[in-house]
Write a protein that holds these residues in place. Sequence first.
Motif, PDB file in Angstrom:
ATOM      1  N   ALA A 190       0.752  -1.259   0.056  1.00 27.37           N
ATOM      2  CA  ALA A 190       0.017   0.042  -0.008  1.00 27.37           C
ATOM      3  C   ALA A 190       0.838   1.179  -0.049  1.00 27.37           C
ATOM      4  O   ALA A 190       0.576   2.178  -0.905  1.00 27.37           O
ATOM      5  CB  ALA A 190      -0.882  -0.120   1.220  1.00 27.37           C
ATOM      6  N   ALA A 191       2.086   1.200   0.747  1.00 27.14           N
ATOM      7  CA  ALA A 191       2.831   2.429   0.783  1.00 27.14           C
ATOM      8  C   ALA A 191       3.418   2.744  -0.654  1.00 27.14           C
ATOM      9  O   ALA A 191       3.653   3.882  -0.882  1.00 27.14           O
ATOM     10  CB  ALA A 191       3.888   2.291   1.875  1.00 27.14           C
ATOM     11  N   ILE A 192       3.987   1.761  -1.081  1.00 27.64           N
ATOM     12  CA  ILE A 192       4.509   1.699  -2.667  1.00 27.64           C
ATOM     13  C   ILE A 192       3.465   2.329  -3.336  1.00 27.64           C
ATOM     14  O   ILE A 192       4.016   3.306  -4.340  1.00 27.64           O
ATOM     15  CB  ILE A 192       5.051   0.485  -3.118  1.00 27.64           C
ATOM     16  N   VAL A 193       2.317   1.769  -3.503  1.00 22.88           N
ATOM     17  CA  VAL A 193       1.551   2.368  -4.416  1.00 22.88           C
ATOM     18  C   VAL A 193       1.134   3.996  -4.126  1.00 22.88           C
ATOM     19  O   VAL A 193       1.070   4.739  -4.996  1.00 22.88           O
ATOM     20  CB  VAL A 193      -0.043   1.561  -4.316  1.00 22.88           C
ATOM     21  N   LEU A 194       0.746   4.179  -2.638  1.00 23.40           N
ATOM     22  CA  LEU A 194       0.621   5.543  -2.460  1.00 23.40           C
ATOM     23  C   LEU A 194       1.868   6.406  -2.867  1.00 23.40           C
ATOM     24  O   LEU A 194       1.596   7.438  -3.390  1.00 23.40           O
ATOM     25  CB  LEU A 194       0.237   5.717  -1.030  1.00 23.40           C
ATOM     26  N   VAL A 195       3.132   5.947  -2.604  1.00 24.36           N
ATOM     27  CA  VAL A 195       4.294   6.693  -2.815  1.00 24.36           C
ATOM     28  C   VAL A 195       4.101   7.196  -4.498  1.00 24.36           C
ATOM     29  O   VAL A 195       4.497   8.294  -5.218  1.00 24.36           O
ATOM     30  CB  VAL A 195       5.362   6.202  -2.664  1.00 24.36           C
ATOM     31  N   VAL A 196       3.973   6.092  -5.413  1.00 27.03           N
ATOM     32  CA  VAL A 196       3.959   6.363  -6.864  1.00 27.03           C
ATOM     33  C   VAL A 196       2.865   7.189  -7.230  1.00 27.03           C
ATOM     34  O   VAL A 196       3.290   8.274  -8.192  1.00 27.03           O
ATOM     35  CB  VAL A 196       3.815   4.942  -7.611  1.00 27.03           C
ATOM     36  N   CYS A 197       1.699   6.972  -6.621  1.00 24.97           N
ATOM     37  CA  CYS A 197       0.549   7.912  -6.944  1.00 24.97           C
ATOM     38  C   CYS A 197       0.899   9.421  -6.490  1.00 24.97           C
ATOM     39  O   CYS A 197       0.634  10.293  -7.219  1.00 24.97           O
ATOM     40  CB  CYS A 197      -0.640   7.529  -6.587  1.00 24.97           C
ATOM     41  N   ALA A 198       1.287   9.581  -5.426  1.00 29.56           N
ATOM     42  CA  ALA A 198       1.779  10.967  -4.896  1.00 29.56           C
ATOM     43  C   ALA A 198       2.877  11.604  -5.629  1.00 29.56           C
ATOM     44  O   ALA A 198       2.801  12.725  -5.978  1.00 29.56           O
ATOM     45  CB  ALA A 198       2.004  10.924  -3.492  1.00 29.56           C
ATOM     46  N   SER A 199       3.811  10.879  -5.840  1.00 30.49           N
ATOM     47  CA  SER A 199       4.973  11.263  -6.790  1.00 30.49           C
ATOM     48  C   SER A 199       4.567  11.688  -8.165  1.00 30.49           C
ATOM     49  O   SER A 199       5.107  12.673  -8.620  1.00 30.49           O
ATOM     50  CB  SER A 199       5.955  10.323  -6.643  1.00 30.49           C
ATOM     51  N   LEU A 200       3.741  10.821  -8.629  1.00 29.94           N
ATOM     52  CA  LEU A 200       3.175  11.370 -10.086  1.00 29.94           C
ATOM     53  C   LEU A 200       2.475  12.655 -10.076  1.00 29.94           C
ATOM     54  O   LEU A 200       2.749  13.562 -10.871  1.00 29.94           O
ATOM     55  CB  LEU A 200       2.043  10.288 -10.610  1.00 29.94           C
ATOM     56  N   PHE A 201       1.627  12.967  -9.025  1.00 29.12           N
ATOM     57  CA  PHE A 201       0.773  14.200  -9.131  1.00 29.12           C
ATOM     58  C   PHE A 201       2.038  15.428  -8.805  1.00 29.12           C
ATOM     59  O   PHE A 201       1.712  16.046  -9.373  1.00 29.12           O
ATOM     60  CB  PHE A 201      -0.261  13.884  -7.932  1.00 29.12           C
ATOM     61  N   LEU A 202       2.419  15.186  -7.595  1.00 30.72           N
ATOM     62  CA  LEU A 202       3.422  16.220  -7.433  1.00 30.72           C
ATOM     63  C   LEU A 202       4.257  16.461  -8.324  1.00 30.72           C
ATOM     64  O   LEU A 202       4.673  17.631  -8.695  1.00 30.72           O
ATOM     65  CB  LEU A 202       4.053  16.047  -6.065  1.00 30.72           C
ATOM     66  N   SER A 203       5.259  15.570  -9.024  1.00 30.45           N
ATOM     67  CA  SER A 203       6.165  15.902 -10.109  1.00 30.45           C
ATOM     68  C   SER A 203       5.547  16.343 -11.324  1.00 30.45           C
ATOM     69  O   SER A 203       6.150  17.496 -11.754  1.00 30.45           O
ATOM     70  CB  SER A 203       6.823  14.200 -10.480  1.00 30.45           C
ATOM     71  N   PHE A 204       4.319  16.004 -11.446  1.00 29.28           N
ATOM     72  CA  PHE A 204       3.714  16.706 -12.914  1.00 29.28           C
ATOM     73  C   PHE A 204       3.555  17.947 -12.767  1.00 29.28           C
ATOM     74  O   PHE A 204       3.596  18.971 -13.374  1.00 29.28           O
ATOM     75  CB  PHE A 204       2.220  15.921 -13.118  1.00 29.28           C
ATOM     76  N   HIS A 205       3.095  18.399 -11.327  1.00 30.28           N
ATOM     77  CA  HIS A 205       2.518  19.874 -11.113  1.00 30.28           C
ATOM     78  C   HIS A 205       3.815  20.655 -11.027  1.00 30.28           C
ATOM     79  O   HIS A 205       3.913  21.864 -11.413  1.00 30.28           O
ATOM     80  CB  HIS A 205       1.713  19.893  -9.964  1.00 30.28           C
ATOM     81  N   ILE A 206       5.026  20.008 -10.358  1.00 30.15           N
ATOM     82  CA  ILE A 206       6.267  20.688 -10.504  1.00 30.15           C
ATOM     83  C   ILE A 206       6.613  21.184 -11.684  1.00 30.15           C
ATOM     84  O   ILE A 206       7.022  22.292 -11.853  1.00 30.15           O
ATOM     85  CB  ILE A 206       7.269  20.047  -9.679  1.00 30.15           C
ATOM     86  N   GLY A 207       6.470  19.922 -12.639  1.00 30.53           N
ATOM     87  CA  GLY A 207       6.962  20.576 -14.046  1.00 30.53           C
ATOM     88  C   GLY A 207       6.026  21.747 -14.744  1.00 30.53           C
ATOM     89  O   GLY A 207       6.645  22.371 -15.420  1.00 30.53           O
ATOM     90  N   ARG A 208       4.764  21.322 -14.498  1.00 25.19           N
ATOM     91  CA  ARG A 208       3.944  22.449 -15.035  1.00 25.19           C
ATOM     92  C   ARG A 208       4.160  23.878 -14.468  1.00 25.19           C
ATOM     93  O   ARG A 208       4.332  24.707 -15.016  1.00 25.19           O
ATOM     94  CB  ARG A 208       2.558  22.298 -14.727  1.00 25.19           C
ATOM     95  N   LEU A 209       4.622  23.887 -13.047  1.00 21.95           N
ATOM     96  CA  LEU A 209       4.896  25.332 -12.420  1.00 21.95           C
ATOM     97  C   LEU A 209       6.119  25.785 -13.044  1.00 21.95           C
ATOM     98  O   LEU A 209       6.390  26.992 -13.215  1.00 21.95           O
ATOM     99  CB  LEU A 209       4.979  25.028 -10.969  1.00 21.95           C
ATOM    100  N   LEU A 210       7.047  24.931 -13.632  1.00 22.76           N
ATOM    101  CA  LEU A 210       8.262  25.575 -14.013  1.00 22.76           C
ATOM    102  C   LEU A 210       8.235  25.570 -15.352  1.00 22.76           C
ATOM    103  O   LEU A 210       9.386  25.971 -16.130  1.00 22.76           O
ATOM    104  CB  LEU A 210       9.450  24.305 -13.779  1.00 22.76           C
ATOM    105  N   GLY A 211       7.117  25.539 -16.152  1.00 28.00           N
ATOM    106  CA  GLY A 211       6.883  25.852 -17.453  1.00 28.00           C
ATOM    107  C   GLY A 211       7.013  24.847 -18.545  1.00 28.00           C
ATOM    108  O   GLY A 211       7.218  24.912 -19.626  1.00 28.00           O
ATOM    109  N   LEU A 212       7.107  23.559 -18.004  1.00 30.97           N
ATOM    110  CA  LEU A 212       6.886  22.519 -19.007  1.00 30.97           C
ATOM    111  C   LEU A 212       5.754  22.114 -19.657  1.00 30.97           C
ATOM    112  O   LEU A 212       4.660  22.425 -18.789  1.00 30.97           O
ATOM    113  CB  LEU A 212       7.735  21.116 -18.418  1.00 30.97           C
ATOM    114  N   SER A 213       5.753  21.668 -21.033  1.00 29.05           N
ATOM    115  CA  SER A 213       4.367  21.160 -21.348  1.00 29.05           C
ATOM    116  C   SER A 213       3.865  20.165 -20.482  1.00 29.05           C
ATOM    117  O   SER A 213       4.657  19.716 -19.764  1.00 29.05           O
ATOM    118  CB  SER A 213       4.597  21.114 -22.900  1.00 29.05           C
ATOM    119  N   LYS A 214       2.650  19.921 -20.801  1.00 30.02           N
ATOM    120  CA  LYS A 214       1.937  18.958 -20.463  1.00 30.02           C
ATOM    121  C   LYS A 214       2.381  17.365 -20.427  1.00 30.02           C
ATOM    122  O   LYS A 214       2.782  16.578 -19.581  1.00 30.02           O
ATOM    123  CB  LYS A 214       0.370  18.681 -20.532  1.00 30.02           C
TER     124      LYS A 214
END
Length: 334
Positions: free
Chosen positions: A100-124
Amino acid sequence: MFFKAHIKSLLPGLFLTTAIALIAKLVEQAERSLLGHGWIESLVFAILLGVVVRSVFGLAKPFHDGVRFCGKTVLEIAIVLLGASISAQALGQAGFGLIAAIVLVVCASLFLSFHIGRLLGLSKHLAMLVACGNSICGNSAIAATAPVISAKSDDVAASIAFTAVLGVLFVFALPLVHVGLGLSAAQYGIFSGLTVYAVPQVLAATAPAGALAVQVGTLVKLIRVLMLGPVIFALALMGGRKREVRLPVTQMVPWFIVGFVAMMAARSFGLIPEIALEPMRTISSFLTILAMAALGLSVDIRSVMHVGGRVIASALLSLLVLCALGLLVLVILA
């Protein structure tokens, strides 16, 4: 007659990408002989060599069809074969809490990493590629995600090239984390499995901490890799909804994702003979290198360098977030 002509049109590009892929493999072997480890994978060398060839000599029209075929169809076949290297049996070796911890880490990392990229001006697309590479399994995840979200060659090359270098540097730094935080072998294995990009890199990072760290790290990493199938499946469905196309699931989800899942299921139920697994893994690996060579040949170097700084910043911040999530897991499981 048409089929024969079509095959003939592919040959120049096939020969060129195959030559680059073979050279990339030779460079990786030389690296292993000289340094003792393959710190940079051959698929990264293939991209870089492809970019150099394209930048210096250009890409004449006769090569176009074969390069496009390798960059798309060959990559899709490689992804299908990749499914045979993943077994769901690994899940049975870990407790529910860790899974469960691994699944949650992957999901949280996906969400946060994607929005970090968007905030830095990367395309979707580029932000999603960096997020998947950081959260799941590095270059393999990027390569598998790219055709699902219709990412541009420049975005794929940039995300793989820069995250690959960061992944290697992180492996060198991890033993310092082990010593600095005073982690046990099992804890260090969990942390490494949650944060390191590729399975071989997990082995390299955990080896100094002993056999237990290697075993735990590999198990955690393999469970993390299992998330690749559900993630690209979800991305395919999301893409279909965003395009407002009302199609059956079988048409919204690319064929190679279905093939990937089918291969993983066949491996899990013992339908694939053990003797066939290593050849399939080898073929999948080489086809991926071939596809990356084609990718490099399709890249405009100016576009890659234009986003380079932002990709590096996005990947670095995403990795720091992943490390924070990994430490949180250790605290919770303690």
